[in-house]
Design an enzyme around this catalytic site. Structure first.
Site, PDB file in Angstrom:
ATOM      1  N   HIS A 153      -7.262  -8.567  -7.622  1.00 20.89           N
ATOM      2  CA  HIS A 153      -7.921  -7.630  -7.744  1.00 20.89           C
ATOM      3  C   HIS A 153      -7.631  -6.896  -9.134  1.00 20.89           C
ATOM      4  O   HIS A 153      -8.701  -6.399  -9.797  1.00 20.89           O
ATOM      5  CB  HIS A 153      -7.772  -6.453  -6.629  1.00 20.89           C
ATOM      6  CG  HIS A 153      -8.000  -6.894  -5.229  1.00 20.89           C
ATOM      7  ND1 HIS A 153      -7.258  -7.191  -4.505  1.00 20.89           N
ATOM      8  CD2 HIS A 153      -9.253  -7.340  -4.660  1.00 20.89           C
ATOM      9  CE1 HIS A 153      -7.553  -7.786  -3.110  1.00 20.89           C
ATOM     10  NE2 HIS A 153      -8.958  -7.832  -3.499  1.00 20.89           N
ATOM     11  N   GLN A 211     -19.758 -16.088  -3.586  1.00 20.63           N
ATOM     12  CA  GLN A 211     -20.308 -15.094  -3.519  1.00 20.63           C
ATOM     13  C   GLN A 211     -20.749 -14.615  -5.093  1.00 20.63           C
ATOM     14  O   GLN A 211     -21.650 -13.953  -5.520  1.00 20.63           O
ATOM     15  CB  GLN A 211     -19.031 -13.909  -3.508  1.00 20.63           C
ATOM     16  CG  GLN A 211     -19.082 -12.444  -3.577  1.00 20.63           C
ATOM     17  CD  GLN A 211     -18.055 -11.664  -2.922  1.00 20.63           C
ATOM     18  OE1 GLN A 211     -18.224 -11.370  -1.677  1.00 20.63           O
ATOM     19  NE2 GLN A 211     -17.212 -11.291  -3.728  1.00 20.63           N
TER      20      GLN A 211
HETATM   21  P1  AMP Z   1     -11.861  -8.983  -1.724  1.00 17.53           P
HETATM   22  O1  AMP Z   1     -11.058  -7.742  -1.630  1.00 17.53           O
HETATM   23  O2  AMP Z   1     -11.191 -10.011  -1.011  1.00 17.53           O
HETATM   24  O3  AMP Z   1     -13.425  -8.691  -1.343  1.00 17.53           O
HETATM   25  O4  AMP Z   1     -12.122  -9.274  -3.122  1.00 17.53           O
HETATM   26  C1  AMP Z   1     -12.528  -8.276  -4.064  1.00 17.53           C
HETATM   27  C2  AMP Z   1     -12.953  -9.115  -5.580  1.00 17.53           C
HETATM   28  O5  AMP Z   1     -11.678  -9.621  -6.221  1.00 17.53           O
HETATM   29  C3  AMP Z   1     -13.865 -10.151  -5.230  1.00 17.53           C
HETATM   30  O6  AMP Z   1     -14.711 -10.286  -6.545  1.00 17.53           O
HETATM   31  C4  AMP Z   1     -12.875 -11.440  -5.311  1.00 17.53           C
HETATM   32  O7  AMP Z   1     -13.477 -12.537  -5.790  1.00 17.53           O
HETATM   33  C5  AMP Z   1     -11.618 -10.740  -6.264  1.00 17.53           C
HETATM   34  N1  AMP Z   1     -10.453 -11.815  -6.035  1.00 17.53           N
HETATM   35  C6  AMP Z   1      -9.968 -11.971  -4.821  1.00 17.53           C
HETATM   36  N2  AMP Z   1      -8.857 -12.736  -5.044  1.00 17.53           N
HETATM   37  C7  AMP Z   1      -8.878 -13.058  -6.355  1.00 17.53           C
HETATM   38  C8  AMP Z   1      -8.140 -13.965  -7.141  1.00 17.53           C
HETATM   39  N3  AMP Z   1      -6.971 -14.544  -6.423  1.00 17.53           N
HETATM   40  N4  AMP Z   1      -8.279 -14.138  -8.223  1.00 17.53           N
HETATM   41  C9  AMP Z   1      -9.309 -13.150  -9.165  1.00 17.53           C
HETATM   42  N5  AMP Z   1     -10.097 -12.451  -8.321  1.00 17.53           N
HETATM   43  C10 AMP Z   1      -9.853 -12.402  -7.166  1.00 17.53           C
END
Ligand code: AMP
Length: 282
Positions: free
Chosen positions: A37, A153
């Site tokens: 994030h 997504q």
């Molecule tokens: P989430 O809180 O899991 O819905 O993720 C929020 C955002 O963070 C989404 O756009 C995810 O794709 C991104 N995200 C989650 N994990 C990672 C990661 N390991 N590397 C880069 N972006 C991430």
């Protein structure tokens, strides 16, 4: 950093920023923040005057048997991490604030959804598209940042922005990983110690696929076979899917060339993990 819980207050504050011609970068999340994030925030800080992060565990995108109630949450810790990362506005609405009454309109995503996670999570991307449309309207950002880890997504949001003419630039950010290659995820906390060790195999299997492609393999079925073998041999997880598509259309890839997505999902006892590689094959 200012923590905001209501749509009205956030809109009021951003109106003032916009009057001063400030550009706004938006990072939507479900919280329990990790370096993945924060990488999105870093990109947003570099490219915009103001960064808005939302933390909202969106009930609309969870199926009845999914982990909405158990989804990890820690707002105090998240506030600290977001402030340290130089988020300007942290939007943390309640479910009642976002959905004060049953919706009379929900979006239905038609393309890029009947494969990968969309296949096993009916309605999931409808929920994602609906909440993002609301958040885009509330914040009206110049740029929105999403991780490539959630490649489907990202593809769906690309369609949403194009189809509904949102004047927003979509930015896809590279997956942030642990030292052993495991993609950082809020759900990694569900893994037992043994599973955590095994989970590194997801990325290793993808790198094996990449190596085979670099060495000339062009048949998707062969690559899928290779990845499944690797996962089955080195983990006790149940392999949910290993699939290959053109990216970002997520259409069938008869042979491997152009932008290609190799995506996997596996189920450990309490955690379902996904990972992928997006490759450009000449
Ligand atoms: P989430 O809180 O899991 O819905 O993720 C929020 C955002 O963070 C989404 O756009 C995810 O794709 C991104 N995200 C989650 N994990 C990672 C990661 N390991 N590397 C880069 N972006 C991430």
């Amino acid at each position: 950093m200012r923590v905001v819980t209501t749509k009205a207050e956030l809109q009021q504050l951003l109106k003032i920023e916009k009057k001063q011609q400030k550009t706004i970068g938006f990072v939507p999340t479900m919280g329990y923040l990790h370096e993945g994030h924060l990488a999105l925030v870093k990109h947003a800080c570099q490219e915009n005057d103001i960064v808005v992060m939302s933390i909202f565990v969106n009930p609309l995108q969870f199926g009845p048997k999914e982990d909405f109630d158990a989804y990890p949450r820690n707002q105090k810790r998240d506030e600290q991490l977001a402030a340290d990362a130089e988020v300007d506005y942290l939007f943390v609405p309640s479910v009642e604030e976002m959905y004060p009454y049953p919706l009379s309109i929900k979006l239905s995503v038609e393309q890029r959804v009947n494969v990968l996670c969309g296949n096993n999570r009916p309605g999931h991307f409808d929920g994602v598209a609906t909440v993002l449309t609301k958040l885009f309207h509330i914040i009206m950002p110049d740029r929105a940042y999403f991780g490539r880890k959630d490649a489907q997504q990202l593809a769906v949001v690309d369609g949403l922005i194009q189809d509904l003419d949102f004047p927003i630039k979509l930015v896809g950010v590279e997956t942030v990983r642990e030292a052993d290659g495991l993609a950082k995820s809020s759900r990694n906390v569900y893994l037992t110690d043994t599973e955590r060790k095994e989970a590194a195999v997801l990325y290793k299997s993808l790198k094996q696929a990449e190596k085979a492609i670099l060495e000339g393999e062009r048949k998707p079925a062969q690559i899928i076979h290779l990845v499944k073998n690797c996962l089955n041999k080195h983990t006790n997880a149940q392999v949910e899917y290993v699939e290959i598509y053109q990216y970002p259309t997520l259409k069938e890839a008869a042979s491997l060339h152009g932008m290609i997505l190799i995506a996997i999902a596996v189920r450990f006892k309490k955690a379902r993990l996904i990972d992928n590689l997006i490759l450009e094959i000449p």
